[in-house]
Design a protein around this motif. Structure first.
Motif, short mmCIF file in Angstrom:
data_model
loop_
_atom_site.label_atom_id
_atom_site.label_comp_id
_atom_site.label_asym_id
_atom_site.label_seq_id
_atom_site.Cartn_x
_atom_site.Cartn_y
_atom_site.Cartn_z
N ARG A 168 -7.00 -7.03 6.18
CA ARG A 168 -8.42 -7.29 5.91
C ARG A 168 -9.08 -7.82 7.17
O ARG A 168 -8.64 -8.83 7.72
CB ARG A 168 -8.53 -8.34 4.77
N THR A 169 -10.12 -7.19 7.67
CA THR A 169 -10.74 -5.96 7.25
C THR A 169 -10.56 -4.86 8.30
O THR A 169 -11.09 -3.77 8.15
CB THR A 169 -12.26 -6.15 7.03
N TRP A 172 -8.52 -1.97 6.91
CA TRP A 172 -9.35 -1.37 5.87
C TRP A 172 -10.41 -0.46 6.50
O TRP A 172 -10.65 0.66 6.02
CB TRP A 172 -10.07 -2.46 5.07
#
Length: 390
Positions: A168-169, A172
């Motif tokens: 994260r992030t 992602w």
């Protein structure tokens, strides 16, 4: 009436209303001197504003350069070691080789580099049909991006409570960027890979929407956890695939975090192992979420030197490319470039972007895995933004 002293002059204000010649002169000086000083200051500002001419240096991503850069992800996406694991060990079964937990993204030293290594190959296959190692790239993508492998990747995020925060992030954002690239490629195999990745895409989209409203303060580092970077890439994806709910959360979060920011201290950058510019990444996401009429005054207050053509910004210098942290600064040069190229009418921004891209481009295939496992992606993304901004 009391006397007043200004500099070396002492006078009585009532004398200003006399008609004596000395006082007429004094009064004229007293009134006109501030105006004269202001005029001199304004003239000095006008004469010291630099004139910037756009560089003629051409840096292009041709088939030769594409073949060179393709060798970097091809050499690592199925290379299991060395590997930096992000596993939080809650039980014995959590201890396993990376390919057990991450059968799709186990190579390239860490999960996020494996993900964006796949993005690199997709982008090169899409852009250069005559890529020298085309079939090898397709075969590796077919093997890694299978439905079974992606199911295991999704399962990892629920392996234990700490796994929810895995990548994260930064990771992602790159997964969503990979999906964005596949979504915009009208090719049957791209559609297959996109559909295979869809469960992981959906998980990460939902994780973003759950996480961002809870994030009270943005993270302003120059490395993986930088909030602006993650928002910027995820917003591109959301806009492209029509994920309006995610786009709205990102837009609201970015404005909440950054709208009041002014005079970002570019002089403080870079930190010793940055690969992202906190100031430029923030400007990058605000360029995307704000309307043009709102962004322009915000940007000029945020980085005034970029717009008055006075910014003095030099590429980050790397003295040891075998050091995995120090080599981050090559990545910084590429990420600065992709943040600056969109200002296509700003000659200084274009020159700085080109200088940064050129500085590190020839240095990233030096045979050292510390940089080769990821820097090709950063160079390719800078080229992609350059092309889209031209």
């Amino acid at each position: 009436m009391n006397k007043i002293t200004v500099g070396f002059l002492t006078f009585n204000p009532k004398d200003f209303f006399t008609q004596s010649t000395p006082m007429k002169i004094t009064r004229a000086l007293f009134i006109s001197l501030p105006l004269l000083l202001l005029a001199c200051k304004e003239q000095a500002q006008k004469t010291t504003t630099p004139t910037v001419v756009r560089t003629n240096k051409q840096i292009t991503l041709d088939i030769k350069e594409a073949n060179r850069l393709s060798e970097l992800p091809l050499g690592c996406i199925q290379n299991p070691l060395p590997y930096k694991s992000g596993v939080v060990i809650a039980k014995e079964s959590d201890l396993a080789m990376p390919a057990v937990h991450h059968p799709a993204f186990y190579g390239c030293f860490d999960w996020h580099s494996a993900v964006h290594g796949h993005w690199s190959l997709v982008y090169l296959l899409k852009t250069f049909p005559g890529l020298a190692h085309r079939q090898e790239a397709i075969d590796k993508l077919n093997k890694n991006l299978s439905p079974e492998n992606i199911a295991k990747e999704v399962a990892y995020f629920s392996m234990n409570p700490e796994s929810k925060m895995f990548e994260r992030t930064y990771g992602w954002a790159w997964l969503l960027k990979l999906q964005e690239e596949l979504y915009t490629w009208d090719d049957p195999m791209a559609k297959t890979w996109y559909n295979n990745l869809k469960p992981l895409e959906d998980y990460i989209s939902e994780a973003y929407m759950e996480y961002l409203p809870k994030l009270v303060y943005p993270i302003r580092t120059g490395t993986h956890s930088n909030t602006a970077f993650g928002l910027s890439f995820a917003y591109d994806y959301a806009q492209t695939v029509g994920n309006d709910a995610l786009a709205q959360v990102i837009r609201e979060s970015a404005i909440r975090f950054y709208q009041q920011d002014q005079d970002c201290p570019m002089g403080w950058e870079p930190s010793g192992h940055d690969f992202l510019s906190p100031c430029l990444q923030e400007m990058d996401v605000m360029r995307k979420v704000l309307a043009k009429e709102a962004f322009e005054p915000w940007a000029k207050a945020f980085l005034p030197a970029l717009f008055d053509q006075s910014m003095d910004l030099h590429p980050g210098i790397v003295k040891d490319r075998s050091d995995g942290h120090l080599v981050h600064l090559d990545g910084l040069n590429f990420s600065r470039a992709w943040c600056l190229y969109p200002f296509k009418d700003n000659d200084l921004a274009y020159n700085l972007a080109t200088e940064h891209l050129d500085y590190s481009l020839s240095k990233i295939t030096d045979g050292d895995y510390a940089g080769q496992h990821w820097l090709g992606t950063f160079a390719l993304y800078a080229f992609k933004v350059k092309k889209e901004s031209s």
